[in-house]
Design a protein around this motif. Structure first.
Motif, mmCIF file in Angstrom:
data_model
loop_
_atom_site.group_PDB
_atom_site.id
_atom_site.type_symbol
_atom_site.label_atom_id
_atom_site.label_comp_id
_atom_site.label_asym_id
_atom_site.label_seq_id
_atom_site.Cartn_x
_atom_site.Cartn_y
_atom_site.Cartn_z
ATOM 1 N N ASP A 34 0.860 -1.178 0.000
ATOM 2 C CA ASP A 34 0.000 0.000 0.000
ATOM 3 C C ASP A 34 0.896 1.226 0.000
ATOM 4 O OD1 ASP A 34 -2.194 -1.612 0.083
ATOM 5 O OD2 ASP A 34 -2.750 -1.166 2.158
ATOM 6 N N LYS A 50 -1.438 -2.207 -4.207
ATOM 7 C CA LYS A 50 -2.810 -2.655 -3.995
ATOM 8 C C LYS A 50 -3.715 -1.471 -3.690
ATOM 9 C CE LYS A 50 -5.677 -5.925 -1.470
ATOM 10 N NZ LYS A 50 -5.722 -7.005 -0.444
ATOM 11 N N ASN A 51 -3.278 -0.613 -2.784
ATOM 12 C CA ASN A 51 -4.070 0.560 -2.412
ATOM 13 C C ASN A 51 -3.183 1.796 -2.449
ATOM 14 O OD1 ASN A 51 -6.672 -0.753 -1.515
ATOM 15 N ND2 ASN A 51 -5.256 -1.740 -0.083
ATOM 16 N N PHE A 53 -3.365 5.545 -1.281
ATOM 17 C CA PHE A 53 -4.096 6.528 -0.497
ATOM 18 C C PHE A 53 -3.518 7.907 -0.811
ATOM 19 C CE2 PHE A 53 -3.892 2.649 2.246
ATOM 20 C CZ PHE A 53 -5.220 2.277 2.121
#
Length: 442
Positions: A34, A50-51, A53
């Motif tokens: 992430d 994956k992520n 932010f």
């Protein structure tokens, strides 16, 4: 669920060097992570993310307000407990956020990487900019409680600089500290005002900038056109400035009398080119704008030789603590590398095909001759002029004086304009006052 969080204030598609280095490490580690960043958009590393932010920051980067805004917004977004967190400077905000996450999740393994010294600037002077002092007693009370729990270490005071604060706290609380070269580690620890050498050394590692696998050099095609009859040499940079320059190349090329000298072509990818004007060998030098990262990687495969140079530090540092990140990208290419180095630097210690001394332009002339001979262009009667150095310095001094005078004239015009505005403002006030008096009489 991903087990690692990468904190990168700037991250691809941004071409920020720290973000690029972290993305290369992610790809080479070959596992999902992430990422928390301020950068929007798609990038070449996305298959491993994956992520993503994304937080938006409303203050100048690495100012205390930006740092705490980054921390607050990021901590509101992060709702996962990670086994490890990775941060890299620059920007300092990355380490500040990793520190806060570590405080909240003490079992998380924090790997912190220093790209360059933080406390000391490029001239080896302590960064003491007023705008980078933290005025937050609650923050320092918080970190001082953590320091006391850690052991017998000095506490911090309010109004400490961001540079000192985060270098100190990273040294104390990171589980692993990564330096890009041994000189950097030795000097940062030696010059830090608190003796933490043994404490930091035992949890530190040396890890130069990584190179990407070969397929990444062909994801975006460069349209640069080269003359196959020439020896094409490329320098990929951003800005041409005093501490990192390639004047020794110009001295060498302009001074060299070699019947095949015109076979040499330098392609200089930079944003500013004023200092490259008025060169006798201008026909040998092609200036182009910098390329985005993937296009740059592809372009490196098209040239015969790639040029990299050290930062000039002999007047400020005992050892050169800097390692140019682009050499790692060059090493992933198939082209030969020519390094212009400062003696004892990390770049100087690397095994590269061509190498010359940044302070002795005759060594660059020797390399030029060697390059020509390696490709069959031999001139046993070549010579080297010894007066070009003075001529070039004279031109640069005149150019800098011209720029200085231009700036002074602009300042003078600005002052004159401000005075005119004041005069107009004064006249307006008189007119308004007169109008009011007439109105009152009516």
């Amino acid at each position: 669920m991903t087990t690692e969080l990468v904190i990168s204030y700037y991250f691809p598609p941004s071409d920020n060097i720290s973000g690029i280095v972290l993305s290369k490490r992610i790809i080479n580690n070959n596992k999902q992570v992430d990422v928390i960043t301020t950068s929007h958009g798609e990038s070449f590393v996305d298959e491993y993310v994956k992520n993503r932010f994304v937080v938006d920051i409303n203050h100048p980067k690495d100012s205390p307000k930006a740092i705490f805004e980054f921390i607050d917004k990021a901590m509101d977004i992060i709702d996962n407990e990670y086994e490890s967190v990775v941060s890299r400077s620059w920007e300092m905000s990355n380490h500040f956020l990793a520190l806060e996450y570590k405080f909240k999740n003490p079992d998380t393994y924090w790997k912190a990487e220093f790209s360059d010294p933080l406390l000391h600037d490029i001239d080896n002077k302590i960064n003491t900019k007023k705008k980078h002092k933290i005025d937050d007693e609650e923050f320092f009370s918080h970190v001082n409680r953590e320091i006391q729990d850690l052991g017998d270490f000095p506490l911090l005071e309010n109004l400490s600089s961001t540079f000192f604060t985060i270098e100190y706290l990273t040294f104390l609380f990171a589980d692993e500290i990564v330096f890009t070269n041994a000189n950097q580690r030795d000097l940062m620890l030696k010059q830090f005002p608190i003796d933490l050498t043994d404490y930091v050394f035992k949890k530190s590692t040396i890890s130069p900038h990584p190179s990407l696998p070969g397929q990444y050099y062909h994801k975006s095609k460069s349209d640069v056109e080269l003359d196959s009859e020439c020896i094409n040499i490329a320098y990929f940079g951003e800005w041409y400035y005093g501490k990192r320059h390639f004047e020794s190349i110009f001295y060498a090329l302009d001074s060299l009398n070699h019947k095949f000298k015109d076979k040499i072509r330098f392609y200089i990818f930079i944003s500013n080119e004023k200092l490259l004007n008025d060169l006798k060998v201008s026909d040998n030098i092609i200036v182009k704008k910098p390329l985005d990262y993937l296009t740059f990687l592809n372009a490196t495969t098209k040239f015969d030789i790639l040029l990299v140079n050290d930062l000039s530090t002999k007047d400020s540092w005992q050892l050169n603590p800097y390692l140019p990140s682009k050499v790692s990208d060059y090493m992933g290419s198939t082209s030969d590398i020519w390094a212009i180095t400062e003696k004892g630097s990390s770049l100087d210690l690397m095994d590269l095909k061509y190498k010359s001394d940044i302070y002795d332009y005759s060594t660059s002339a020797d390399v030029l001759v060697q390059i020509l001979e390696d490709r069959g262009f031999v001139d046993n009667e070549y010579t080297l002029n010894d007066d070009y150095y003075v001529k070039r310095l004279t031109y640069l001094n005149e150019l800098l004086e011209k720029s200085y005078n231009k700036n002074e004239n602009l300042k003078k015009e600005n002052r004159q304009m401000k005075n005119k505005i004041r005069e107009l403002s004064s006249q307006d006030k008189k007119i308004i006052k007169t109008f009011k008096n007439i109105k009152n009489k009516l």
